[in-house]
Scaffold this motif. Structure first.
Motif, mmCIF file in Angstrom:
data_model
loop_
_atom_site.group_PDB
_atom_site.id
_atom_site.type_symbol
_atom_site.label_atom_id
_atom_site.label_comp_id
_atom_site.label_asym_id
_atom_site.label_seq_id
_atom_site.Cartn_x
_atom_site.Cartn_y
_atom_site.Cartn_z
ATOM 1 N N ALA A 64 -2.462 -21.104 10.051
ATOM 2 C CA ALA A 64 -2.822 -20.846 11.452
ATOM 3 C C ALA A 64 -1.858 -19.837 12.071
ATOM 4 N N PHE A 65 -0.567 -19.984 11.780
ATOM 5 C CA PHE A 65 0.407 -19.043 12.339
ATOM 6 C C PHE A 65 0.244 -17.663 11.713
ATOM 7 N N LEU A 66 0.031 -17.594 10.417
ATOM 8 C CA LEU A 66 -0.142 -16.299 9.756
ATOM 9 C C LEU A 66 -1.344 -15.544 10.305
ATOM 10 N N LYS A 67 -2.393 -16.259 10.677
ATOM 11 C CA LYS A 67 -3.557 -15.613 11.283
ATOM 12 C C LYS A 67 -3.203 -14.993 12.631
ATOM 13 N N GLN A 68 -2.240 -15.578 13.324
ATOM 14 C CA GLN A 68 -1.815 -15.048 14.615
ATOM 15 C C GLN A 68 -0.992 -13.769 14.476
ATOM 16 N N VAL A 69 -0.286 -13.622 13.351
ATOM 17 C CA VAL A 69 0.631 -12.484 13.194
ATOM 18 C C VAL A 69 0.183 -11.488 12.127
ATOM 19 N N GLU A 70 -1.034 -11.635 11.622
ATOM 20 C CA GLU A 70 -1.447 -10.814 10.477
ATOM 21 C C GLU A 70 -1.587 -9.327 10.760
ATOM 22 N N THR A 71 -1.540 -8.913 12.017
ATOM 23 C CA THR A 71 -1.615 -7.489 12.320
ATOM 24 C C THR A 71 -0.264 -6.897 12.715
ATOM 25 N N THR A 72 0.800 -7.692 12.626
ATOM 26 C CA THR A 72 2.127 -7.181 12.982
ATOM 27 C C THR A 72 2.661 -6.293 11.861
ATOM 28 N N PRO A 73 3.524 -5.341 12.188
ATOM 29 C CA PRO A 73 4.102 -4.481 11.156
ATOM 30 C C PRO A 73 4.834 -5.275 10.061
ATOM 31 N N PHE A 74 5.521 -6.346 10.453
ATOM 32 C CA PHE A 74 6.240 -7.149 9.457
ATOM 33 C C PHE A 74 5.275 -7.782 8.463
ATOM 34 N N PHE A 75 4.212 -8.381 8.962
ATOM 35 C CA PHE A 75 3.250 -9.022 8.070
ATOM 36 C C PHE A 75 2.610 -7.987 7.141
ATOM 37 N N LEU A 76 2.254 -6.841 7.685
ATOM 38 C CA LEU A 76 1.634 -5.796 6.867
ATOM 39 C C LEU A 76 2.585 -5.309 5.780
ATOM 40 N N ALA A 77 3.876 -5.175 6.112
ATOM 41 C CA ALA A 77 4.867 -4.765 5.110
ATOM 42 C C ALA A 77 5.031 -5.840 4.036
ATOM 43 N N MET A 78 5.061 -7.097 4.463
ATOM 44 C CA MET A 78 5.182 -8.189 3.488
ATOM 45 C C MET A 78 3.970 -8.246 2.569
ATOM 46 N N ARG A 79 2.798 -8.061 3.143
ATOM 47 C CA ARG A 79 1.588 -8.082 2.317
ATOM 48 C C ARG A 79 1.605 -6.931 1.318
ATOM 49 N N ARG A 80 2.002 -5.740 1.771
ATOM 50 C CA ARG A 80 2.073 -4.585 0.882
ATOM 51 C C ARG A 80 3.042 -4.845 -0.266
ATOM 52 N N LEU A 81 4.222 -5.338 0.050
ATOM 53 C CA LEU A 81 5.214 -5.604 -0.994
ATOM 54 C C LEU A 81 4.770 -6.732 -1.924
ATOM 55 N N THR A 82 4.079 -7.721 -1.387
ATOM 56 C CA THR A 82 3.583 -8.817 -2.220
ATOM 57 C C THR A 82 2.554 -8.307 -3.223
ATOM 58 N N VAL A 83 1.622 -7.501 -2.757
ATOM 59 C CA VAL A 83 0.607 -6.944 -3.658
ATOM 60 C C VAL A 83 1.262 -6.045 -4.695
ATOM 61 N N LEU A 84 2.195 -5.206 -4.261
ATOM 62 C CA LEU A 84 2.907 -4.353 -5.216
ATOM 63 C C LEU A 84 3.644 -5.197 -6.251
ATOM 64 N N GLY A 85 4.266 -6.275 -5.806
ATOM 65 C CA GLY A 85 4.989 -7.154 -6.716
ATOM 66 C C GLY A 85 4.072 -7.826 -7.732
ATOM 67 N N LEU A 86 2.878 -8.161 -7.307
ATOM 68 C CA LEU A 86 1.923 -8.780 -8.238
ATOM 69 C C LEU A 86 1.400 -7.778 -9.258
ATOM 70 N N LEU A 87 1.315 -6.526 -8.868
ATOM 71 C CA LEU A 87 0.753 -5.500 -9.738
ATOM 72 C C LEU A 87 1.793 -4.715 -10.530
ATOM 73 N N ALA A 88 3.066 -4.868 -10.180
ATOM 74 C CA ALA A 88 4.120 -4.106 -10.835
ATOM 75 C C ALA A 88 4.320 -4.517 -12.280
ATOM 76 N N LEU A 89 4.956 -3.665 -13.011
ATOM 77 C CA LEU A 89 5.329 -4.017 -14.367
ATOM 78 C C LEU A 89 6.215 -5.246 -14.359
ATOM 79 N N PRO A 90 6.082 -6.130 -15.324
ATOM 80 C CA PRO A 90 6.874 -7.356 -15.328
ATOM 81 C C PRO A 90 8.390 -7.134 -15.265
ATOM 82 N N LYS A 91 8.885 -6.001 -15.773
ATOM 83 C CA LYS A 91 10.337 -5.786 -15.753
ATOM 84 C C LYS A 91 10.885 -5.650 -14.339
ATOM 85 N N TYR A 92 10.006 -5.359 -13.351
ATOM 86 C CA TYR A 92 10.441 -5.253 -11.976
ATOM 87 C C TYR A 92 10.392 -6.582 -11.289
#
Length: 92
Positions: A64-92
């Motif tokens: 519920a809280f994440l839905k309230q903040v999902e358009t903030t710059p911090f949330f967008l940066a965290m989402r971007r880094l999370t997706v990159l982390g999931l897709l990155a080479l395992p050595k990273y």
């Protein structure tokens, strides 16, 4: 990204990727990231009290809280880094 029948961000150790990113290629964003994290924490505490931190809150309350903040710059940066982390080479 929660796990379930397939591994999620925690299983992929995305936290370590984000830590490394903020110390290297994403380092210029570290001050804004720290400010965003502080704002996220303050907003959560204001909305839900200081008794239970976000990380220990029940999942429905977190969502519920994440839905309230999902358009903030911090949330967008965290989402971007999370997706990159999931897709990155395992050595990273």
């Amino acid at each position: 990204m929660p796990g379930g029948t397939t591994p999620g961000a925690r299983d992929a150790h995305v936290l370590y990727f984000i830590d490394n990113a903020l110390g290297s290629f994403f380092a210029a964003q570290l001050p804004a990231f720290r400010q965003g994290l502080g704002e996220f924490t303050a907003a959560y505490t204001k909305a839900n009290g200081a008794d239970v931190p976000f990380s220990s809150a029940p999942e429905p309350q977190q969502i519920a809280f994440l839905k309230q903040v999902e358009t903030t710059p911090f949330f967008l940066a965290m989402r971007r880094l999370t997706v990159l982390g999931l897709l990155a080479l395992p050595k990273y």
